[in-house]
Design an enzyme around this catalytic site. Structure first.
Site, mmCIF file in Angstrom:
data_model
loop_
_atom_site.group_PDB
_atom_site.id
_atom_site.type_symbol
_atom_site.label_atom_id
_atom_site.label_comp_id
_atom_site.label_asym_id
_atom_site.label_seq_id
_atom_site.Cartn_x
_atom_site.Cartn_y
_atom_site.Cartn_z
ATOM 1 N N PRO A 104 0.818 -1.219 0.000
ATOM 2 C CA PRO A 104 0.000 0.000 0.000
ATOM 3 C C PRO A 104 0.853 1.271 0.000
ATOM 4 O O PRO A 104 0.367 2.345 -0.351
ATOM 5 C CB PRO A 104 -0.800 -0.098 1.306
ATOM 6 N N ASP A 137 -8.523 0.337 -25.759
ATOM 7 C CA ASP A 137 -9.481 0.444 -24.663
ATOM 8 C C ASP A 137 -9.784 1.909 -24.380
ATOM 9 O O ASP A 137 -8.942 2.771 -24.576
ATOM 10 C CB ASP A 137 -8.917 -0.183 -23.385
ATOM 11 N N ARG A 142 -2.313 -7.803 -20.803
ATOM 12 C CA ARG A 142 -3.215 -7.335 -21.856
ATOM 13 C C ARG A 142 -2.506 -6.464 -22.879
ATOM 14 O O ARG A 142 -2.990 -6.285 -23.994
ATOM 15 C CB ARG A 142 -4.398 -6.565 -21.255
ATOM 16 N N GLU A 154 3.088 -8.261 8.552
ATOM 17 C CA GLU A 154 3.255 -6.803 8.586
ATOM 18 C C GLU A 154 4.179 -6.329 7.470
ATOM 19 O O GLU A 154 4.582 -5.160 7.454
ATOM 20 C CB GLU A 154 3.807 -6.354 9.950
HETATM 21 N N1 4HQ Z 1 -0.753 -5.596 0.897
HETATM 22 N N2 4HQ Z 1 -1.471 -3.030 -2.992
HETATM 23 C C1 4HQ Z 1 0.115 -6.000 3.158
HETATM 24 C C2 4HQ Z 1 -1.612 -4.729 0.223
HETATM 25 C C3 4HQ Z 1 -1.318 -4.223 -1.145
HETATM 26 C C4 4HQ Z 1 -2.045 -3.208 -1.808
HETATM 27 C C5 4HQ Z 1 0.437 -6.224 0.344
HETATM 28 C C6 4HQ Z 1 -1.103 -6.002 2.254
HETATM 29 C C7 4HQ Z 1 1.599 -6.222 1.294
HETATM 30 C C8 4HQ Z 1 2.349 -6.820 3.506
HETATM 31 N N3 4HQ Z 1 -0.353 -4.587 -1.973
HETATM 32 N N4 4HQ Z 1 1.209 -6.752 2.595
HETATM 33 N N5 4HQ Z 1 -3.090 -2.517 -1.361
HETATM 34 O O1 4HQ Z 1 -2.609 -4.331 0.764
HETATM 35 O O2 4HQ Z 1 -0.437 -3.863 -3.091
#
Ligand code: 4HQ
Length: 260
Positions: free
Chosen positions: A90, A170, A155, A117
């Protein structure tokens, strides 16, 4: 050239069905893409194969250890020094169509999927080329994010969508949402297909579709419309949309216009 995806994960099983099904499965069969899962646990050195540990400084949850990940990445890199290493998180840059297109120009992507984590910070510092987020929500791991990325990137590879289609066509390509689609029957419980689509008038149909794409975008994603590069005709269609013409009117009007 064939594009290769290597997925570093603790849950390689998660990838079997989504990537074997339908379009991506065919792309693999055709030799357009190759997808390999690599179990990070196979790169532990001790007999108990521990891949996570408690965070220094305390706090809840577990952190993925640097060493097994380092060894897994080094093993991939020893095959191909130019592999591009992505960590799904994230905290990464937001994934979007332009990024998918850029990544499709790489020959070898490595997708690191974190659990718990996340990974020891030194993994990012020493091994990661790019961090990518698929959206502002929290998943249980990076695996689903990796699948989303592989799907959207694939794609763009010539041949994956079939001969007469390309991702570049697209509607996202022109930053507008798609126009509404209809198929048989013409009348479903009194709700009818717009007349213009039955008219056989190709220029009228094209105009209707463009107007409805602009309408959908204006209604649902004004942020996209603001960024879109609109032609003078588009601006005119937007005016009509903002003046509140209905979908039904539109169809009939277009058919009329086209016949003049
Ligand atoms: N995670 N976009 C936590 C995600 C995520 C997202 C991946 C959860 C990494 C450790 N990855 N782990 N949103 O939520 O890519």
């Amino acid at each position: 050239m064939k594009m290769k995806f290597d997925i570093l994960t603790l849950f390689p099983n998660m990838f079997s069905s989504p990537l074997q099904g339908s379009i991506l499965g065919k792309a693999v069969e055709k030799g357009l893409i190759e997808i390999q899962t690599i179990n990070i646990r196979d790169f532990t050195l001790e007999k108990h194969q521990v891949v996570d540990d408690a965070p220094y400084g305390g706090g809840q949850g577990m952190v993925m250890k640097v060493e097994p990940i380092a060894r897994a990445i080094e093993s991939v890199k020893s095959q191909n020094r130019s592999a591009w290493i992505i960590y799904l998180t994230p905290q990464g840059k937001p994934f979007h169509q332009d990024l998918a297109r850029r990544l499709s120009t790489q020959l070898h992507l490595v997708l690191l999927c974190g659990r718990y984590e996340g990974v020891d910070e030194r993994v990012r510092e020493l091994f990661i080329d790019e961090e990518i987020s698929i959206g502002d929500y929290v998943l249980t791991g990076g695996e689903l994010a990796a699948m989303v990325l592989i799907d959207a990137v694939s794609r763009f590879i010539p041949g994956v969508l079939g001969s007469d289609r390309s991702a570049a066509e697209d509607s996202f390509f022109n930053s507008l949402l798609e126009y509404p689609q209809y198929t048989r029957p013409v009348d479903f419980r009194g709700s009818r297909v717009p007349e213009v689509l039955l008219s056989g008038n190709h220029s009228a149909i094209a105009l209707w579709r463009r107007r409805e794409a602009i309408r959908q975008t204006s209604l649902r994603r004004p942020d996209l419309l603001a960024k879109a590069r609109l032609t003078e005709e588009d601006e005119r269609l937007l005016e009509e949309v903002l003046q509140g013409k209905s979908i039904g009117d539109r169809g009939l009007r277009n058919a009329d216009e086209g016949q003049k």
